[in-house]
Design a protein around this motif. Sequence first.
Motif, mmCIF file in Angstrom:
data_model
loop_
_atom_site.group_PDB
_atom_site.id
_atom_site.type_symbol
_atom_site.label_atom_id
_atom_site.label_comp_id
_atom_site.label_asym_id
_atom_site.label_seq_id
_atom_site.Cartn_x
_atom_site.Cartn_y
_atom_site.Cartn_z
ATOM 1 N N ASN A 387 40.590 41.250 40.283
ATOM 2 C CA ASN A 387 40.212 40.688 41.584
ATOM 3 C C ASN A 387 40.529 39.200 41.604
ATOM 4 O OD1 ASN A 387 39.062 42.987 42.940
ATOM 5 N ND2 ASN A 387 37.500 42.920 41.319
ATOM 6 N N THR A 388 40.982 38.736 42.744
ATOM 7 C CA THR A 388 41.345 37.331 42.870
ATOM 8 C C THR A 388 41.347 36.966 44.348
ATOM 9 O OG1 THR A 388 43.104 35.707 42.508
ATOM 10 C CG2 THR A 388 43.800 37.945 42.927
ATOM 11 N N VAL A 389 41.318 35.659 44.619
ATOM 12 C CA VAL A 389 41.462 35.218 46.006
ATOM 13 C C VAL A 389 42.906 34.792 46.257
ATOM 14 C CG1 VAL A 389 40.726 33.502 47.705
ATOM 15 C CG2 VAL A 389 39.058 34.490 46.144
ATOM 16 N N ASP A 390 43.461 34.026 45.309
ATOM 17 C CA ASP A 390 44.782 33.453 45.559
ATOM 18 C C ASP A 390 45.781 33.753 44.448
ATOM 19 O OD1 ASP A 390 43.724 32.016 43.528
ATOM 20 O OD2 ASP A 390 43.594 30.119 44.597
ATOM 21 N N ALA A 391 45.433 34.647 43.544
ATOM 22 C CA ALA A 391 46.295 35.046 42.410
ATOM 23 C C ALA A 391 46.503 33.936 41.375
ATOM 24 C CB ALA A 391 47.649 35.591 42.883
ATOM 25 N N MET A 392 45.871 32.771 41.589
ATOM 26 C CA MET A 392 46.015 31.690 40.605
ATOM 27 C C MET A 392 45.067 31.924 39.424
ATOM 28 S SD MET A 392 48.289 29.886 41.980
ATOM 29 C CE MET A 392 48.311 28.326 41.108
ATOM 30 N N THR A 393 43.883 32.453 39.730
ATOM 31 C CA THR A 393 42.960 32.879 38.684
ATOM 32 C C THR A 393 42.532 34.294 39.042
ATOM 33 O OG1 THR A 393 41.017 32.100 39.893
ATOM 34 C CG2 THR A 393 42.013 30.543 38.338
#
Length: 436
Positions: A387-393
Motif C-alpha cells: 500500500n502506498t499513496v505516491d509509490a515513493m514509500t
Amino acid sequence: MKQDMIVILDLGSHENTVVARAIRALGVYSEIYPHDITANELKALPNVKGIIINGGPNNVIDGVAIDVLPEIYDAGFPVMAAGHDKALCEVKLAQFANDEDAIKDAVKGFVFDTCKAEANWNMKNFVADQIELVRRQVGDKKVLLALSGGVDSSVVAALLLKAIGDNLVCVHVNHGLMRKGESENVIEVFKNQLNANLVYVDATDRFLGLLEGVADPEQKRKIIGGEFIRVFEEEARKLAGGIDFLGQGTIYPDIVESGTKTAKMVKSHHNVGGLPEDLQFELVEPLKQLFKDEVRACGVELGLPYEMVYRQPFPGPGLGVRCLGAITRDRLEALRESDAILREEFANAGLDKKVWQYFTVVPDFKSVGVKDNARSYDWPVIIRAVNTVDAMTATIEQIEWPILLKITDRILKEVPGINRVCYDMSPKPSATIEWE
Ligand code: XMP
C-alpha cells in the motif's frame, strides 16, 4: 470550456495539487499556473473567477525570493493568499494544512461567495468539452495511439473514439510480458465491443529473443523500452502519410510535476519517448488536466469496464521485471499463472479494492522440495502486496493467514515448476515495490 475556473498561482508550495484537488472536489474547476504569469495571460484563460496565491516560508527558489507580478492584484479578479503576507488581496489565510477536507473548508467561502463560481465541474461536462476540442484540433485527420491497456491509454482511446471514431488508429504492442488475458482483454473491449480501429502486434518472439540471456535489470529495462519504441515506430511508418496526430495519455501530475512554464513542452518531448524526429506528429492529450482519480471517473463516464478503469498500476516493462534475472519462457509462464491466481483470490477476498498493488515474482534460483514422494528441484514464487499513496514509500499489506494459505495451496497445485511460496515482508524503503 464551459467550466468556471479558480487559478492557483504557484509560489513553490508542495500543497498546490492538494488545493487544486480540493477545489475540484467542491465541483469547481481549478488549474495551477506559474507565479510569473502576466495579467494579460491570466485574462486570456477561459472563465477565471478568482485567484489563489499559495505560498509560505518556501517562497524562495534557488536562493531567490519569488512573487507574483504586482499587476495580478489589479487584473480584476478576487484574490486569496495563503501563507503569503501581501497586504494587497481581500482574503488572507495563515497557511493551508496539507489536508483536502481542511482546504475545502478554508476556500469554500472564497470560491462560492467572493468569486461567485458555479459548481459546474463534472465528468459529463468535461467529456463533452474534450470531444468538441479534439474535433476542432484534429478535424478529419487521423490520430495514432499506443494502447497498452493501462488506465490512461484506455481512457484516452475511449474518449478519442467518441470524438473521431474510425479516424483513431490504436496500436497494441504485445511484448510477451503482459499479464494473463491482458492483450485479449484489450482486443475484446476495443475491437469487438467498441469497434475501434485496432492494430494488434504480437511481438513476443522478438522481445523474448532480444532478452535471452540478459540478466542485468537495467539492461532488461532498456531493451524492453527501446524495442517498444522500434515496434511502435515500424507500425507508425506503415501507417504514416495518413497520420498527423499522436494521442497521449499525459495526465495533470505529469505536467505539474515538471514544474515550470516550460513544463508542457518538456513533458511532451519526454512522452513521445524517443520517436525519431522525421516522424512528426502533433500531440493530442485530452486528459492533461485530470488527476488520476478523475481519469478513472472519466473512464466510467465513457462506459469502460470497471476492471479496466480501476486496475492496479502495472510497470511498462511488465512481467519482465518480475521474472528475475535472465527471462526464460517456463518461469515467465509460472509467473503469469501464479499472478493470475493471486489476482483471482484477491478479488474473491475483496482485497483487490483495498490493496494498492499486488503481484508475484519468480526468482532465478531453485530449491529442493518433495513432490509425489520424490525429490523436486523447482522455482519459488514470491507474493508481494503493498500500500502506498505516491509509490515513493510503501508498506506491506498484512494479509490474513487463511487467504495466504489458500493462494499458496493453489499455486503449488496448479503452477508447474513451483515448489515453494514466500511472502515479501519488506517495506519501501529498504526494498522497492518491484524486484528489478
Ligand atoms: P518501484 O519498484 O520503483 O515502483 O518502487 C514504484 C511504482 O512504479 C511502478 N514502476 C513502473 N511503472 N514503468 C512504469 O510505468 C516502469 O518502468 C516502472 N517501474 C516501476 C511500479 O509498478 C510501482 O507501482
